[in-house]
Design a protein around this motif. Structure first.
Motif, PDB file in Angstrom:
ATOM      1  N   ILE A 169     -13.289  -8.093   2.559  1.00 27.91           N
ATOM      2  CA  ILE A 169     -12.325  -7.915   3.646  1.00 27.91           C
ATOM      3  C   ILE A 169     -10.955  -7.567   3.100  1.00 27.91           C
ATOM      4  O   ILE A 169     -10.416  -8.273   2.242  1.00 27.91           O
ATOM      5  CB  ILE A 169     -12.233  -9.192   4.515  1.00 27.91           C
ATOM      6  CG1 ILE A 169     -13.603  -9.561   5.093  1.00 27.91           C
ATOM      7  CG2 ILE A 169     -11.184  -9.025   5.612  1.00 27.91           C
ATOM      8  CD1 ILE A 169     -14.218  -8.557   6.046  1.00 27.91           C
ATOM      9  N   GLN A 170     -10.388  -6.487   3.630  1.00 31.38           N
ATOM     10  CA  GLN A 170      -9.015  -6.107   3.347  1.00 31.38           C
ATOM     11  C   GLN A 170      -8.263  -6.188   4.670  1.00 31.38           C
ATOM     12  O   GLN A 170      -8.711  -5.652   5.677  1.00 31.38           O
ATOM     13  CB  GLN A 170      -8.964  -4.679   2.794  1.00 31.38           C
ATOM     14  CG  GLN A 170      -7.643  -4.311   2.196  1.00 31.38           C
ATOM     15  CD  GLN A 170      -7.686  -2.962   1.538  1.00 31.38           C
ATOM     16  OE1 GLN A 170      -7.054  -2.042   2.030  1.00 31.38           O
ATOM     17  NE2 GLN A 170      -8.418  -2.832   0.442  1.00 31.38           N
TER      18      GLN A 170
ATOM     19  N   ASP B   5       0.841  -1.199   0.000  1.00 30.60           N
ATOM     20  CA  ASP B   5       0.000   0.000   0.000  1.00 30.60           C
ATOM     21  C   ASP B   5       0.883   1.258   0.000  1.00 30.60           C
ATOM     22  O   ASP B   5       2.095   1.178   0.214  1.00 30.60           O
ATOM     23  CB  ASP B   5      -1.008  -0.038   1.155  1.00 30.60           C
ATOM     24  CG  ASP B   5      -0.384   0.068   2.535  1.00 30.60           C
ATOM     25  OD1 ASP B   5       0.711   0.649   2.676  1.00 30.60           O
ATOM     26  OD2 ASP B   5      -1.003  -0.430   3.490  1.00 30.60           O
ATOM     27  N   PRO B   6       0.304   2.432  -0.235  1.00 32.02           N
ATOM     28  CA  PRO B   6       1.098   3.671  -0.311  1.00 32.02           C
ATOM     29  C   PRO B   6       1.709   4.110   1.024  1.00 32.02           C
ATOM     30  O   PRO B   6       2.497   5.041   1.055  1.00 32.02           O
ATOM     31  CB  PRO B   6       0.096   4.716  -0.802  1.00 32.02           C
ATOM     32  CG  PRO B   6      -1.081   3.975  -1.305  1.00 32.02           C
ATOM     33  CD  PRO B   6      -1.074   2.638  -0.636  1.00 32.02           C
TER      34      PRO B   6
ATOM     35  N   GLY C 188       3.457   2.085   3.112  1.00 28.91           N
ATOM     36  CA  GLY C 188       4.539   1.197   3.518  1.00 28.91           C
ATOM     37  C   GLY C 188       4.083  -0.144   4.067  1.00 28.91           C
ATOM     38  O   GLY C 188       4.894  -0.937   4.530  1.00 28.91           O
ATOM     39  N   GLY C 189       2.800  -0.408   4.035  1.00 33.55           N
ATOM     40  CA  GLY C 189       2.269  -1.674   4.532  1.00 33.55           C
ATOM     41  C   GLY C 189       2.010  -2.663   3.413  1.00 33.55           C
ATOM     42  O   GLY C 189       2.198  -2.362   2.232  1.00 33.55           O
ATOM     43  N   VAL C 190       1.577  -3.836   3.796  1.00 38.15           N
ATOM     44  CA  VAL C 190       1.208  -4.881   2.843  1.00 38.15           C
ATOM     45  C   VAL C 190      -0.226  -5.286   3.152  1.00 38.15           C
ATOM     46  O   VAL C 190      -0.580  -5.524   4.310  1.00 38.15           O
ATOM     47  CB  VAL C 190       2.155  -6.099   2.958  1.00 38.15           C
ATOM     48  CG1 VAL C 190       1.726  -7.203   2.009  1.00 38.15           C
ATOM     49  CG2 VAL C 190       3.589  -5.681   2.680  1.00 38.15           C
ATOM     50  N   ARG C 191      -1.055  -5.361   2.115  1.00 36.39           N
ATOM     51  CA  ARG C 191      -2.470  -5.679   2.273  1.00 36.39           C
ATOM     52  C   ARG C 191      -2.849  -6.886   1.428  1.00 36.39           C
ATOM     53  O   ARG C 191      -2.227  -7.139   0.398  1.00 36.39           O
ATOM     54  CB  ARG C 191      -3.333  -4.492   1.862  1.00 36.39           C
ATOM     55  CG  ARG C 191      -3.171  -3.306   2.780  1.00 36.39           C
ATOM     56  CD  ARG C 191      -3.889  -2.071   2.265  1.00 36.39           C
ATOM     57  NE  ARG C 191      -3.695  -0.989   3.213  1.00 36.39           N
ATOM     58  CZ  ARG C 191      -4.574  -0.644   4.158  1.00 36.39           C
ATOM     59  NH1 ARG C 191      -5.727  -1.274   4.255  1.00 36.39           N
ATOM     60  NH2 ARG C 191      -4.307   0.318   4.994  1.00 36.39           N
ATOM     61  N   ALA C 192      -3.893  -7.577   1.874  1.00 34.23           N
ATOM     62  CA  ALA C 192      -4.461  -8.691   1.121  1.00 34.23           C
ATOM     63  C   ALA C 192      -5.977  -8.512   1.093  1.00 34.23           C
ATOM     64  O   ALA C 192      -6.558  -7.875   1.987  1.00 34.23           O
ATOM     65  CB  ALA C 192      -4.099 -10.025   1.768  1.00 34.23           C
ATOM     66  N   GLY C 193      -6.611  -9.067   0.074  1.00 32.92           N
ATOM     67  CA  GLY C 193      -8.055  -8.917  -0.061  1.00 32.92           C
ATOM     68  C   GLY C 193      -8.764 -10.245  -0.224  1.00 32.92           C
ATOM     69  O   GLY C 193      -8.243 -11.170  -0.857  1.00 32.92           O
TER      70      GLY C 193
END
Length: 186
Positions: A178-179, A133-134, A136-141
């Motif tokens: 869900i994210q 993500d913008p 600095g994190g990491v996301r999953a959906g």
């Protein structure tokens, strides 16, 4: 669930939603529970992963304040005595649903508790991938769906109509978008 790092992933409620549908007379009424939280814990073997969620029952929103107050009452959810609905995952397995599915599908089995009544629920979940993500994190959906019987949870209020018809259907359709955000170890 390739590309999904092991460890704890926290639900981002701002970019997630829990919605439901129920038959009312001859149409479908839609609603949501905007106040919720939870996490997904990805195991070394993704099929050993788990998920938990806690939903604040008073947050129900069906776009009608009068209806929402009635659904919060003892006739339905009795939020005064049962303010929280919970889901605890008990297992994950690949789903053999949809030969042409564009994304991986899984069955997420779990226990749903509403009004102190716990019943097994099977969600059909789709994994939509992982992205940085913008911030600095990491996301999953994920997307997940299920159907439950409201009577199974002691929610039996209804209004009889002509013949053997009733105002409300028994089946509640559940849809989750869900994210989750990866919580690095340490």
């Amino acid at each position: 669930m390739p590309d999904l790092d092991t460890g704890r992933w926290t639900i981002d409620p701002v970019h997630s939603e829990i919605t439901f549908t129920i038959r009312h007379l001859m149409t479908t009424v839609r609603g949501s529970f905007p106040d919720f939280g939870g996490e997904v814990v990805i195991g070394a073997d993704p099929l050993d992963s788990s998920a938990t969620a806690e939903i604040q029952m008073a947050s129900i929103d069906t776009r009608s304040a009068e209806r929402d107050e009635h659904v919060r009452s003892a006739d339905f959810l009795d939020v005064e005595n049962h303010p929280v609905m919970t889901f605890v995952g008990t297992g994950v397995e690949p789903a053999s649903v949809g030969r042409r599915a564009r994304v991986p599908r899984y069955h997420l089995d779990g226990e749903l508790t509403i009004k102190k009544v716990t019943r097994p629920v099977r969600l059909l979940a789709e994994f939509h991938g992982v992205e940085a993500d913008p911030w600095g994190g990491v996301r999953a959906g994920f997307t997940a769906t299920a159907s439950i019987s409201r009577r199974d949870f002691g929610i039996e209020f209804n209004v009889p109509l002509q013949g053997d018809k009733v105002m409300l259907g028994d089946t509640i359709g559940i849809a989750l978008e869900i994210q989750v955000v990866h919580a690095p170890a340490g």
